[in-house]
Design a protein around this motif. Structure first.
Motif, short mmCIF file in Angstrom:
data_model
loop_
_atom_site.label_atom_id
_atom_site.label_comp_id
_atom_site.label_asym_id
_atom_site.label_seq_id
_atom_site.Cartn_x
_atom_site.Cartn_y
_atom_site.Cartn_z
N TYR A 1 0.83 -1.20 0.00
CA TYR A 1 0.00 0.00 0.00
C TYR A 1 0.87 1.25 0.00
N ASN A 2 0.46 2.26 -0.75
CA ASN A 2 1.23 3.50 -0.80
C ASN A 2 1.23 4.19 0.56
N THR A 3 0.07 4.19 1.20
CA THR A 3 -0.07 4.82 2.50
C THR A 3 -1.05 4.00 3.34
N CYS B 1 -9.05 2.22 10.31
CA CYS B 1 -7.84 1.98 9.52
C CYS B 1 -8.11 2.39 8.07
N ASN B 2 -7.11 2.98 7.45
CA ASN B 2 -7.23 3.46 6.08
C ASN B 2 -6.02 2.99 5.28
N ALA B 3 -6.26 2.62 4.04
CA ALA B 3 -5.16 2.22 3.16
C ALA B 3 -5.41 2.76 1.75
N ARG B 4 -4.33 3.14 1.11
CA ARG B 4 -4.44 3.68 -0.26
C ARG B 4 -3.44 2.96 -1.16
N ARG B 5 -3.92 2.62 -2.37
CA ARG B 5 -3.08 1.92 -3.33
C ARG B 5 -3.65 2.11 -4.71
N SER B 6 -2.80 2.50 -5.63
CA SER B 6 -3.19 2.65 -7.04
C SER B 6 -4.44 3.50 -7.21
N GLY B 7 -4.51 4.58 -6.48
CA GLY B 7 -5.63 5.50 -6.63
C GLY B 7 -6.89 5.10 -5.90
N GLU B 8 -6.88 3.97 -5.24
CA GLU B 8 -8.05 3.50 -4.50
C GLU B 8 -7.84 3.71 -3.01
N THR B 9 -8.95 3.94 -2.31
CA THR B 9 -8.92 4.13 -0.86
C THR B 9 -9.81 3.08 -0.20
N TYR B 10 -9.29 2.51 0.86
CA TYR B 10 -10.01 1.44 1.56
C TYR B 10 -10.14 1.79 3.04
N TRP B 11 -11.24 1.32 3.65
CA TRP B 11 -11.51 1.60 5.06
C TRP B 11 -11.84 0.31 5.80
N GLY B 12 -11.44 0.26 7.06
CA GLY B 12 -11.88 -0.80 7.93
C GLY B 12 -13.24 -0.46 8.51
N GLN B 13 -13.73 -1.36 9.35
CA GLN B 13 -15.07 -1.18 9.91
C GLN B 13 -15.07 -0.29 11.14
#
Length: 115
Positions: free
Chosen positions: A31-33, A95-107
């Motif tokens: 993940y980028n960040t 929790c947050n993660a970013r990769r290849s322009g996408e952003t993801y979140w935990g619950q």
């Protein structure tokens, strides 16, 4: 499908400590960040701390000197060590993660600081 799973929240007294962990799908280094955000009742979600793939770390001013974000290679998690907790730290932590322009979140995991 990327999944982020948080753990470690709970109730703690003012001045106490908690450690949050975020386990991600695949390698945490892919993940980028990765980072932690929080949202208190009636407030907007805000950045707490983040770490990039090249170890650039950023903290909110309100947590500098009290919180530490780091990767736990053995657990394959990104953790947030929270010390000297204050009632104002009470919130749901995400929790947050970013990769290849996408952003993801935990619950999210609840942290409550109260005597």
């Amino acid at each position: 499908q990327v999944q982020l799973v948080e753990s470690g929240g709970g109730l703690v007294q003012p001045g106490g400590s908690l450690r949050l962990s975020c386990a991600a799908s695949g390698s945490i280094f892919s993940y980028n960040t990765m980072g932690w955000y929080r949202q208190a009742p009636g407030k907007e979600r805000e950045l707490v701390a983040s770490i990039t793939s090249i170890d650039w770390i950023n903290y909110a001013d309100s947590v500098k000197g009290r919180f530490t974000i780091f990767r736990d290679a053995a657990k394959k998690t990104v953790d947030l060590q929270m010390n000297s907790l204050k009632p104002d730290d009470t919130a749901v932590y995400y929790c947050n993660a970013r990769r290849s322009g996408e952003t993801y979140w935990g619950q999210g995991t609840q942290v409550t600081v109260s005597s």
